[in-house]
Design an enzyme around this catalytic site. Structure first.
Site, PDB file in Angstrom:
ATOM      1  N   ALA A 102       1.220  -1.127  -0.381  1.00  0.00           N
ATOM      2  CA  ALA A 102       0.318   0.119   0.356  1.00  0.00           C
ATOM      3  C   ALA A 102       0.625   0.695   0.166  1.00  0.00           C
ATOM      4  O   ALA A 102       1.868   0.852   0.727  1.00  0.00           O
ATOM      5  CB  ALA A 102      -0.502   0.036   1.464  1.00  0.00           C
ATOM      6  N   GLY A 115       0.938  -4.752   0.739  1.00  0.00           N
ATOM      7  CA  GLY A 115      -0.618  -4.966  -0.190  1.00  0.00           C
ATOM      8  C   GLY A 115      -0.040  -5.824  -1.144  1.00  0.00           C
ATOM      9  O   GLY A 115      -1.502  -5.847  -1.452  1.00  0.00           O
ATOM     10  N   GLU A 135      -0.574  -8.983  -0.604  1.00  0.00           N
ATOM     11  CA  GLU A 135      -1.642  -9.633  -0.415  1.00  0.00           C
ATOM     12  C   GLU A 135      -2.801  -9.152  -1.884  1.00  0.00           C
ATOM     13  O   GLU A 135      -4.137 -10.322  -1.938  1.00  0.00           O
ATOM     14  CB  GLU A 135      -2.445  -7.930   0.779  1.00  0.00           C
ATOM     15  CG  GLU A 135      -1.919  -8.540   1.987  1.00  0.00           C
ATOM     16  CD  GLU A 135      -2.118  -7.120   3.357  1.00  0.00           C
ATOM     17  OE1 GLU A 135      -1.684  -6.255   2.410  1.00  0.00           O
ATOM     18  OE2 GLU A 135      -2.799  -7.221   4.129  1.00  0.00           O
ATOM     19  N   GLU A 172       4.504  -4.975   7.167  1.00  0.00           N
ATOM     20  CA  GLU A 172       4.252  -4.222   7.928  1.00  0.00           C
ATOM     21  C   GLU A 172       4.536  -3.434   9.022  1.00  0.00           C
ATOM     22  O   GLU A 172       4.585  -2.963   9.400  1.00  0.00           O
ATOM     23  CB  GLU A 172       2.392  -3.715   7.949  1.00  0.00           C
ATOM     24  CG  GLU A 172       1.558  -3.896   5.807  1.00  0.00           C
ATOM     25  CD  GLU A 172       2.396  -5.055   5.565  1.00  0.00           C
ATOM     26  OE1 GLU A 172       2.324  -6.299   5.931  1.00  0.00           O
ATOM     27  OE2 GLU A 172       0.763  -5.203   4.794  1.00  0.00           O
TER      28      GLU A 172
HETATM   29  N1  CAA Z   1       4.797   3.519  -0.721  1.00  0.00           N
HETATM   30  C1  CAA Z   1       4.748   4.385  -1.122  1.00  0.00           C
HETATM   31  N2  CAA Z   1       6.462   4.647  -1.930  1.00  0.00           N
HETATM   32  C2  CAA Z   1       7.011   3.545  -1.888  1.00  0.00           C
HETATM   33  C3  CAA Z   1       6.167   2.261  -1.413  1.00  0.00           C
HETATM   34  C4  CAA Z   1       5.221   2.251  -0.731  1.00  0.00           C
HETATM   35  N3  CAA Z   1       4.922   0.943  -0.320  1.00  0.00           N
HETATM   36  N4  CAA Z   1       7.498   0.951  -1.718  1.00  0.00           N
HETATM   37  C5  CAA Z   1       8.567   1.951  -2.545  1.00  0.00           C
HETATM   38  N5  CAA Z   1       8.151   3.158  -2.539  1.00  0.00           N
HETATM   39  C6  CAA Z   1       8.726   4.169  -3.397  1.00  0.00           C
HETATM   40  C7  CAA Z   1      10.361   4.721  -2.449  1.00  0.00           C
HETATM   41  O1  CAA Z   1       9.865   5.735  -1.499  1.00  0.00           O
HETATM   42  C8  CAA Z   1      10.645   5.069  -3.804  1.00  0.00           C
HETATM   43  O2  CAA Z   1       9.549   6.647  -3.378  1.00  0.00           O
HETATM   44  P1  CAA Z   1      11.332   7.667  -4.263  1.00  0.00           P
HETATM   45  O3  CAA Z   1      12.688   7.162  -5.028  1.00  0.00           O
HETATM   46  O4  CAA Z   1      10.186   8.895  -4.140  1.00  0.00           O
HETATM   47  O5  CAA Z   1      12.117   7.794  -3.017  1.00  0.00           O
HETATM   48  C9  CAA Z   1      10.857   4.488  -4.781  1.00  0.00           C
HETATM   49  O6  CAA Z   1       9.659   3.533  -4.761  1.00  0.00           O
HETATM   50  C10 CAA Z   1      11.900   3.407  -4.949  1.00  0.00           C
HETATM   51  O7  CAA Z   1      11.961   2.583  -4.020  1.00  0.00           O
HETATM   52  P2  CAA Z   1      13.171   2.586  -3.304  1.00  0.00           P
HETATM   53  O8  CAA Z   1      14.171   3.403  -3.262  1.00  0.00           O
HETATM   54  O9  CAA Z   1      12.831   2.541  -1.453  1.00  0.00           O
HETATM   55  O10 CAA Z   1      13.663   1.015  -3.701  1.00  0.00           O
HETATM   56  P3  CAA Z   1      14.593   0.352  -3.360  1.00  0.00           P
HETATM   57  O11 CAA Z   1      15.222  -0.828  -4.504  1.00  0.00           O
HETATM   58  O12 CAA Z   1      15.708   0.909  -2.775  1.00  0.00           O
HETATM   59  O13 CAA Z   1      13.752  -0.965  -2.221  1.00  0.00           O
HETATM   60  C11 CAA Z   1      11.967  -1.982  -1.113  1.00  0.00           C
HETATM   61  C12 CAA Z   1      12.876  -1.308  -2.121  1.00  0.00           C
HETATM   62  C13 CAA Z   1      12.886  -2.912  -0.325  1.00  0.00           C
HETATM   63  C14 CAA Z   1      10.690  -2.980  -2.299  1.00  0.00           C
HETATM   64  C15 CAA Z   1      11.760  -0.401  -0.082  1.00  0.00           C
HETATM   65  O14 CAA Z   1      10.949   0.109  -1.556  1.00  0.00           O
HETATM   66  C16 CAA Z   1      10.523  -0.683   0.321  1.00  0.00           C
HETATM   67  O15 CAA Z   1      10.765  -1.570   1.451  1.00  0.00           O
HETATM   68  N6  CAA Z   1       8.969  -0.592   0.192  1.00  0.00           N
HETATM   69  C17 CAA Z   1       7.860  -0.536   1.020  1.00  0.00           C
HETATM   70  C18 CAA Z   1       7.577  -1.718   1.240  1.00  0.00           C
HETATM   71  C19 CAA Z   1       6.550  -1.518   2.744  1.00  0.00           C
HETATM   72  O16 CAA Z   1       6.928  -1.432   3.718  1.00  0.00           O
HETATM   73  N7  CAA Z   1       5.575  -2.622   2.008  1.00  0.00           N
HETATM   74  C20 CAA Z   1       4.035  -2.649   3.090  1.00  0.00           C
HETATM   75  C21 CAA Z   1       3.521  -1.117   2.836  1.00  0.00           C
HETATM   76  S1  CAA Z   1       2.247  -1.076   4.107  1.00  0.00           S
HETATM   77  C22 CAA Z   1       0.766  -2.180   3.333  1.00  0.00           C
HETATM   78  O17 CAA Z   1       1.069  -2.592   1.902  1.00  0.00           O
HETATM   79  C23 CAA Z   1      -0.229  -2.118   4.100  1.00  0.00           C
HETATM   80  C24 CAA Z   1      -1.320  -2.968   4.033  1.00  0.00           C
HETATM   81  O18 CAA Z   1      -0.747  -4.262   4.212  1.00  0.00           O
HETATM   82  C25 CAA Z   1      -2.453  -2.335   3.680  1.00  0.00           C
END
Ligand code: CAA
Length: 257
Positions: A65, A108, A111, A131
């Site tokens: 998400a 998400g 999911e 999460e």
């Molecule tokens: N939401 C918003 N933006 C996201 C995102 C997310 N879930 N995941 C990645 N992005 C964005 C980053 O912020 C980044 O944007 P900027 O360049 O503007 O900073 C861009 O995508 C590229 O990401 P990274 O620079 O972080 O890329 P990476 O290769 O270094 O890492 C990754 C990749 C490990 C997937 C890392 O992006 C990450 O950990 N993302 C978040 C994963 C996460 O925590 N997901 C769960 C979200 S909460 C949820 O989903 C709740 C639910 O169940 C409903």
């Protein structure tokens, strides 16, 4: 219809939806939800479409998400609006949906893949529910669907530590049905979807309904439900055609496709 966050195409009798927010690794925001519901509704209404493939990019199916969209939300507001409950509609599409997952399928994203009927993964796929590392828990079904898919031990491990599992572990665990090289992913998913689309639509839709019922009911009720659906298919001309074609050693020409 112009989509901002999706690429929506038809390939033969298959609807192909590609998540397309590369700048955010296909993070799922409210626009993605709205557009995905619209795309699925259009494919559901299109008689020519027999199955759907949902995919992302090579780097990410979806990284969760949208954290930036959620960051400043307040409890009272998201409780009142029942935030993210709209994803339940995505899981309810009646035509079969195959997730073709390459790269990150996190939070998400994992999911959403699990809302599909089965997952074909590329060797590069990484699944996880991170999460907990954000101070929350899965909110789009992860604690329920992952547990049903891989069992308590693996689900607890993934959900409590937030670690990722690779495609091989996901296949061993029963989360994905097949693992293929990245360059074969879309073709493999489209071929499976085209095969499904070539079959009798009522039997395909009932098969999906029957398997899904296994997650909702007792064995006795599930068996009864399956049997009633099985009986009802004998009211279709496709049952007559499918069985006649077998006996006559020819390919069936189904009416309801
Ligand atoms: N939401 C918003 N933006 C996201 C995102 C997310 N879930 N995941 C990645 N992005 C964005 C980053 O912020 C980044 O944007 P900027 O360049 O503007 O900073 C861009 O995508 C590229 O990401 P990274 O620079 O972080 O890329 P990476 O290769 O270094 O890492 C990754 C990749 C490990 C997937 C890392 O992006 C990450 O950990 N993302 C978040 C994963 C996460 O925590 N997901 C769960 C979200 S909460 C949820 O989903 C709740 C639910 O169940 C409903």
């Amino acid at each position: 219809m112009a989509y901002k966050t999706l690429i929506v195409e038809t390939r033969g009798n298959v609807g192909l939806v590609t998540l397309n927010r590369p700048q955010a690794l296909n993070a799922l925001n409210s626009t993605v939800l709205k557009e995905l519901k619209e795309a699925y509704a259009a494919f559901h209404a299109d008689e020519a479409i027999g199955a759907i493939v949902l995919t992302g990019s090579e780097r990410a199916f979806a990284a969760g998400a949208d954290i930036k969209e959620m960051q400043s939300l307040q409890f009272a507001d998201i409780y009142k609006s029942d935030f993210i409950s709209g994803w339940d509609d995505v899981a309810k599409v009646r035509k079969p949906v195959i997730a073709a997952v390459s790269g990150f399928a996190l939070g998400g994203g994992c999911e959403l893949a699990m809302m599909c009927d089965f997952i074909i993964a590329s060797e590069t796929a990484k699944f996880g529910q991170p999460e907990i590392t954000l101070g929350v828990i899965p909110g789009m079904g992860g604690s329920q669907r992952l547990t049903r898919a891989v069992g308590k031990a693996k689900a607890m491990d993934l959900i409590l530590t937030g670690r990722m599992m690779d495609a091989a572990e996901a296949e061993r665990s029963g989360l994905v049905s097949r693992v293929v090289p990245p360059e074969r992913l879309i073709d493999e998913a489209l071929a499976a979807a085209e095969k499904i689309a070539s079959l009798s639509r009522p039997s395909v839709m009932m098969a999906k309904e029957a398997v899904n019922r296994a997650f909702e009911t007792t064995l006795e009720e599930g068996l009864r439900f399956e049997r009633r659906l099985f009986h009802s298919l004998f009211a279709t001309d496709d049952q007559k055609e499918g069985m006649a074609a077998f006996v006559e050693k020819r390919k069936p020409a189904f009416t309801h496709r």
